[in-house]
Write a protein that holds these residues in place. Structure first.
Motif, PDB file in Angstrom:
ATOM      1  N   LEU A  91       0.851  -1.194   0.000  1.00  0.00           N
ATOM      2  CA  LEU A  91       0.000   0.000   0.000  1.00  0.00           C
ATOM      3  C   LEU A  91       0.884   1.240   0.000  1.00  0.00           C
ATOM      4  CD1 LEU A  91      -2.667  -1.050   2.662  1.00  0.00           C
ATOM      5  CD2 LEU A  91      -2.757  -1.341   0.182  1.00  0.00           C
ATOM      6  N   VAL A  92       0.806   2.021  -1.053  1.00  0.00           N
ATOM      7  CA  VAL A  92       1.584   3.251  -1.159  1.00  0.00           C
ATOM      8  C   VAL A  92       0.687   4.406  -0.752  1.00  0.00           C
ATOM      9  CG1 VAL A  92       2.906   4.754  -2.681  1.00  0.00           C
ATOM     10  CG2 VAL A  92       2.976   2.277  -3.018  1.00  0.00           C
ATOM     11  N   GLY A  93       0.908   4.929   0.429  1.00  0.00           N
ATOM     12  CA  GLY A  93       0.077   6.006   0.953  1.00  0.00           C
ATOM     13  C   GLY A  93      -0.889   5.488   1.995  1.00  0.00           C
ATOM     14  N   MET A  94      -0.895   6.137   3.155  1.00  0.00           N
ATOM     15  CA  MET A  94      -1.768   5.706   4.243  1.00  0.00           C
ATOM     16  C   MET A  94      -2.774   6.815   4.555  1.00  0.00           C
ATOM     17  SD  MET A  94      -2.642   3.153   5.943  1.00  0.00           S
ATOM     18  CE  MET A  94      -1.357   2.047   5.390  1.00  0.00           C
ATOM     19  N   GLY A  95      -3.397   7.315   3.490  1.00  0.00           N
ATOM     20  CA  GLY A  95      -4.499   8.250   3.656  1.00  0.00           C
ATOM     21  C   GLY A  95      -5.783   7.486   3.908  1.00  0.00           C
ATOM     22  N   ARG A  96      -6.903   8.095   3.558  1.00  0.00           N
ATOM     23  CA  ARG A  96      -8.190   7.441   3.790  1.00  0.00           C
ATOM     24  C   ARG A  96      -8.298   6.121   3.034  1.00  0.00           C
ATOM     25  NH1 ARG A  96     -12.786   7.742   0.949  1.00  0.00           N
ATOM     26  NH2 ARG A  96     -11.921   9.414  -0.314  1.00  0.00           N
ATOM     27  N   ILE A 152      -1.336   2.123  -5.404  1.00  0.00           N
ATOM     28  CA  ILE A 152      -0.749   3.462  -5.291  1.00  0.00           C
ATOM     29  C   ILE A 152      -1.891   4.459  -5.159  1.00  0.00           C
ATOM     30  CG2 ILE A 152       0.775   5.149  -6.378  1.00  0.00           C
ATOM     31  CD1 ILE A 152       1.933   2.827  -8.046  1.00  0.00           C
ATOM     32  N   SER A 153      -2.037   5.019  -3.961  1.00  0.00           N
ATOM     33  CA  SER A 153      -3.180   5.901  -3.713  1.00  0.00           C
ATOM     34  C   SER A 153      -2.796   7.266  -3.165  1.00  0.00           C
ATOM     35  CB  SER A 153      -4.142   5.239  -2.727  1.00  0.00           C
ATOM     36  OG  SER A 153      -3.510   5.033  -1.473  1.00  0.00           O
ATOM     37  N   ALA A 154      -1.509   7.493  -2.888  1.00  0.00           N
ATOM     38  CA  ALA A 154      -1.117   8.784  -2.322  1.00  0.00           C
ATOM     39  C   ALA A 154       0.259   9.150  -2.830  1.00  0.00           C
ATOM     40  CB  ALA A 154      -1.131   8.736  -0.796  1.00  0.00           C
ATOM     41  N   SER A 155       0.290   9.991  -3.840  1.00  0.00           N
ATOM     42  CA  SER A 155       1.571  10.415  -4.394  1.00  0.00           C
ATOM     43  C   SER A 155       1.306  11.529  -5.378  1.00  0.00           C
ATOM     44  CB  SER A 155       2.265   9.244  -5.081  1.00  0.00           C
ATOM     45  OG  SER A 155       3.498   9.645  -5.617  1.00  0.00           O
ATOM     46  N   TYR A 213       1.584  13.107  -9.142  1.00  0.00           N
ATOM     47  CA  TYR A 213       1.396  12.404 -10.412  1.00  0.00           C
ATOM     48  C   TYR A 213       2.733  11.898 -10.947  1.00  0.00           C
ATOM     49  CZ  TYR A 213      -0.126  11.435 -15.160  1.00  0.00           C
ATOM     50  OH  TYR A 213      -0.385  10.815 -16.355  1.00  0.00           O
ATOM     51  N   GLU A 214       3.763  12.748 -10.877  1.00  0.00           N
ATOM     52  CA  GLU A 214       5.100  12.329 -11.316  1.00  0.00           C
ATOM     53  C   GLU A 214       5.616  11.185 -10.451  1.00  0.00           C
ATOM     54  OE1 GLU A 214       9.591  14.189 -12.044  1.00  0.00           O
ATOM     55  OE2 GLU A 214       7.983  15.440 -11.236  1.00  0.00           O
ATOM     56  N   GLY A 215       5.390  11.282  -9.138  1.00  0.00           N
ATOM     57  CA  GLY A 215       5.808  10.223  -8.230  1.00  0.00           C
ATOM     58  C   GLY A 215       5.096   8.908  -8.524  1.00  0.00           C
ATOM     59  N   THR A 216       3.809   9.003  -8.918  1.00  0.00           N
ATOM     60  CA  THR A 216       3.054   7.808  -9.279  1.00  0.00           C
ATOM     61  C   THR A 216       3.685   7.108 -10.470  1.00  0.00           C
ATOM     62  OG1 THR A 216       0.962   8.675  -8.430  1.00  0.00           O
ATOM     63  CG2 THR A 216       0.825   6.970 -10.109  1.00  0.00           C
ATOM     64  N   LEU A 217       4.023   7.875 -11.501  1.00  0.00           N
ATOM     65  CA  LEU A 217       4.643   7.296 -12.695  1.00  0.00           C
ATOM     66  C   LEU A 217       5.991   6.666 -12.357  1.00  0.00           C
ATOM     67  CD1 LEU A 217       3.854  10.032 -15.390  1.00  0.00           C
ATOM     68  CD2 LEU A 217       2.607   7.923 -14.919  1.00  0.00           C
ATOM     69  N   ILE A 271      -0.512  -3.847 -10.655  1.00  0.00           N
ATOM     70  CA  ILE A 271      -0.433  -2.453 -10.198  1.00  0.00           C
ATOM     71  C   ILE A 271      -1.790  -1.776 -10.350  1.00  0.00           C
ATOM     72  CG2 ILE A 271       0.681  -0.218 -10.537  1.00  0.00           C
ATOM     73  CD1 ILE A 271       3.097  -1.674 -11.664  1.00  0.00           C
ATOM     74  N   ILE A 272      -2.315  -1.297  -9.221  1.00  0.00           N
ATOM     75  CA  ILE A 272      -3.572  -0.552  -9.202  1.00  0.00           C
ATOM     76  C   ILE A 272      -3.267   0.879  -8.767  1.00  0.00           C
ATOM     77  CG2 ILE A 272      -5.892  -0.392  -8.213  1.00  0.00           C
ATOM     78  CD1 ILE A 272      -5.742  -3.379  -7.640  1.00  0.00           C
ATOM     79  N   VAL A 273      -3.750   1.840  -9.536  1.00  0.00           N
ATOM     80  CA  VAL A 273      -3.431   3.245  -9.273  1.00  0.00           C
ATOM     81  C   VAL A 273      -4.713   4.049  -9.112  1.00  0.00           C
ATOM     82  CG1 VAL A 273      -2.329   5.326 -10.179  1.00  0.00           C
ATOM     83  CG2 VAL A 273      -1.281   3.095 -10.576  1.00  0.00           C
ATOM     84  N   ARG A 274      -4.725   4.897  -8.121  1.00  0.00           N
ATOM     85  CA  ARG A 274      -5.814   5.857  -7.943  1.00  0.00           C
ATOM     86  C   ARG A 274      -5.295   7.224  -8.361  1.00  0.00           C
ATOM     87  NH1 ARG A 274      -7.095   9.117  -3.405  1.00  0.00           N
ATOM     88  NH2 ARG A 274      -9.280   9.709  -3.243  1.00  0.00           N
TER      89      ARG A 274
END
Length: 648
Positions: A410-415, A475-478, A480-484, A499-502
């Motif tokens: 899990l990338v990002g520990m937001g909601r 990937i849910s918290a980053s 846009y450049e960081g996501t790529l 890979i699942i991206v929000r």
């Protein structure tokens, strides 16, 4: 800038690039290419002092990284193998090589020193081989790591006692002063490790300023090294202590990611500098002796390590694998060899021969590792290995180690990250999480969530998250450049990972999928779906019918919406369900709600999507910002009239 310096640097780099390109084509180890680069450059450049100075930074960064990777927990789990196995392996090798040195006519001090030189294996080479072969978490990998840890610590001790072997006497009158300095350093280290460094790194991490965090870690490394050097402790030990100070904080993985490029560059220069020291004429003239000594030393190290594995009661297959992994002479030996030259423990001729032998043992290591199954099969023909191999079982403390695999990252520990954590826990799906907010990391760690601090686009952070054995990454918290960048790094390290991206907007879907994502969920569209379902529920529409429409819209990765603008999304959603329709409008410049003819056309603003939040309380004083998405309802002819009124 000195043009001569630029000329030398350019020559070194272009030579290294050409040599490494050739070696890459031939699929030969990079390290051999760096040695050859040094040998070539040594015959072209007269003044190589600059390279030697920079190469010393490679050793400093190597020790710093070893300190960073040193974990009390890891060491505790394999302490039996690290301590007893390490002592036995180093002692056996040192004794056997010392006897060899005496047989070659060396004096006792020099023979013992030669034993120390040969006893240490290459941490860089062994770790790289284990990473390539995915052996890090295997039994042989863990035992090898334990012995390497002991060797690294022992190498620092040998550096300290080398002057004594060289005949330097201990001046007793300076002992109290040295003791006071050591106590002072110990106090500073304790204070730094417990309070200063964790707080400083935490404050730097809070800023999310990459440059600030990186400069702080460099200061800790260089500052500690400089401080220990002032009291007579070598820079190698200082760098190791600096890494140790950070290793027990949650920032060690991210620090490793920042420092690794520096270490790679300077270690490359270090290996080039070793090639510079090789006297090619002496090497060729003594090639017979060098080849003979290389064979003898490989056999000695193999036998000493194999015997160590047998004493540790490891299965013979594992003992043979470890013996092959540790059969080369390590990079620390070059540092020690130069120290030995300073104190007269080695002659120039023997130093050149030793360099040749060391380079050859390092160069053949990757090839020997490939032949591990054949060597094991050959030795298994012996009655001892055949019988004992069937009787031996794996020690209990090693069999219990089960590294996490088939997990979700899990990338990002937001909601979204927190909801995913709850869902995965409910269905017993293992997870590892990462976040760039140190406060969030601390909170989640207190709740028992397996989370680390770091940037997921960094390969070292992904490796710590066991990306090579993971099933999926969300990937849910980053940015846009960081996501790529995260997608690219994850896909390179594990081509099969799902890979699942929000992402925020529909317009990003195509690029994110092209970058390597398997599924993309745009928040912009999902918010519209949520609003749509709420409105349809308000009008008492059948929820099964609504669900079918939503599922249809979500199919094929939102293909229906990739070619349309966000202003058209809601119009698609409300088609055929009611006379009252839901539509949307993107704001391109800051504006007041009164700037739009909503009231004039009998339209009702239901909500505003802004960045990562949805605003539902809209009054007559509301101010729209650029890139806001306005969701509103009304009859179709009123909506059409509205769009006619706002066309300028």
């Amino acid at each position: 800038m000195d043009i001569y310096l630029l000329q030398n640097v350019a020559m070194i780099l272009i030579t290294a690039v050409i040599v490494l390109l050739i070696f890459n084509k031939l699929k030969l180890p990079t390290m051999i290419g760096l040695f050859i680069t040094g040998i070539v450059i040594g015959h072209v450049i007269n003044d190589t002092s600059m390279i030697s100075t920079l190469s010393e930074l490679g050793v400093v960064f190597l020790l710093f990284i070893i300190g960073l990777e040193f974990s009390i927990e890891k060491f505790s789990a394999i302490k039996h193998y690290a301590l007893f196995g390490g002592i036995l392996q180093v002692s056996l090798t040192t004794i056997l090589v010392t006897l060899l040195g005496l047989g070659l006519g060396l004096v006792l001090n020099s023979a013992i020193f030669l034993g120390f030189l040969v006893a240490f294996s290459s941490t860089a080479i062994v770790m790289k081989i284990m990473q390539q072969k995915h052996l890090n978490h295997s039994v042989q990998g863990r035992v090898t790591l334990g012995i390497l840890i002991f060797q690294d610590i022992a190498a620092i001790v040998v550096i300290l006692i080398t002057p004594l072997l060289g005949g330097q006497s201990i001046e007793l009158h300076t002992f109290p002063e040295l003791l006071i300095k050591l106590i002072g350093v110990a106090i500073l280290i304790v204070i730094g490790a417990k309070w200063f460094i964790p707080l400083a790194l935490k404050d730097a991490a809070k800023t999310k300023n990459r440059d600030l965090f990186m400069l702080l870690t460099l200061f800790i490394c260089m500052g500690t090294t400089f401080a220990t050097s002032l009291i007579g402790i070598g820079p190698e030990l200082g760098a190791f202590l600096a890494g140790l100070l950070i290793s027990n904080t949650e920032y060690s993985h991210q620090t490793l990611g920042y420092i690794q490029p520096f270490q790679d560059v300077f270690m490359s220069l270090f290996f080039i500098s070793i090639g510079l020291m090789v006297n090619l004429h002496l090497f060729i003239y003594n090639i017979g002796i060098i080849l003979a000594l290389t064979t003898i030393i490989l056999l000695i190290k193999f036998a000493a390590t194999l015997l160590t594995g047998i004493v540790l009661k490891l299965p013979n297959k594992i003992s043979i694998s470890i013996a092959i992994l540790l059969s080369q002479i390590g990079e620390f030996s070059f540092v020690l060899a130069r120290e030995g030259m300073t104190y007269g423990l080695m002659t120039q001729r023997f130093f050149s021969i030793f360099l040749g032998v060391s380079i050859l043992t390092m160069s053949v290591s990757p090839f020997l590792q490939k032949f591990t199954p054949q060597i094991t099969k050959l030795l298994s023909k012996s009655s001892y290995f055949q019988e004992e191999g069937e009787l031996k079982t794996l020690p209990e403390e090693l069999t219990e180690a089960q590294p996490i695999k088939d997990h979700v990252i899990l990338v990002g520990m937001g909601r979204v990250g927190k909801q995913m954590t709850k869902a995965c826990n409910q269905f017993n799906v293992p997870i590892l999480a990462v976040d760039m907010n140190p406060i969030v990391v601390e909170q989640q760690q207190n709740l028992g969530v397996p989370i680390i601090y770091g940037n997921a686009s960094n390969e070292n952070v992904l490796k710590q998250l066991r990306v090579t054995s993971a099933q999926c990454i969300v990937i849910s918290a980053s940015t846009y450049e960081g996501t790529l960048n995260t997608i690219d790094a994850a896909r390179r390290l594990n081509p099969d990972i799902h890979i699942i991206v929000r992402t925020k907007y529909l317009k990003n879907i195509e690029e994110v999928i092209e970058a390597g994502a398997d599924e993309v969920i745009p928040k912009e569209f999902e918010t519209s779906i949520l609003m749509f379902t709420r409105i349809m529920d308000y009008y008492n529409k059948d929820m099964d019918e609504i669900a079918d429409a939503v599922n249809d819209l979500r199919s094929d990765n939102y293909d229906a919406f990739r070619s349309v603008s966000s202003e058209d999304v809601s119009a698609y959603l409300s088609n055929s369900f009611t006379e009252v329709e839901l539509d949307s409008l993107r704001v391109y410049n800051d504006a007041h709600i009164s700037d739009f003819p909503f009231e004039k056309n009998n339209l009702t603003v239901t909500s505003v999507i802004r960045d990562n939040s949805t605003i539902i309380y809209i009054d007559e004083k509301f101010q729209f910002l650029e890139d806001d998405i306005i969701l509103f309802t009304g009859l179709r002819h009123d909506i059409n009239k509205f769009f006619e009124d706002i066309e300028f």
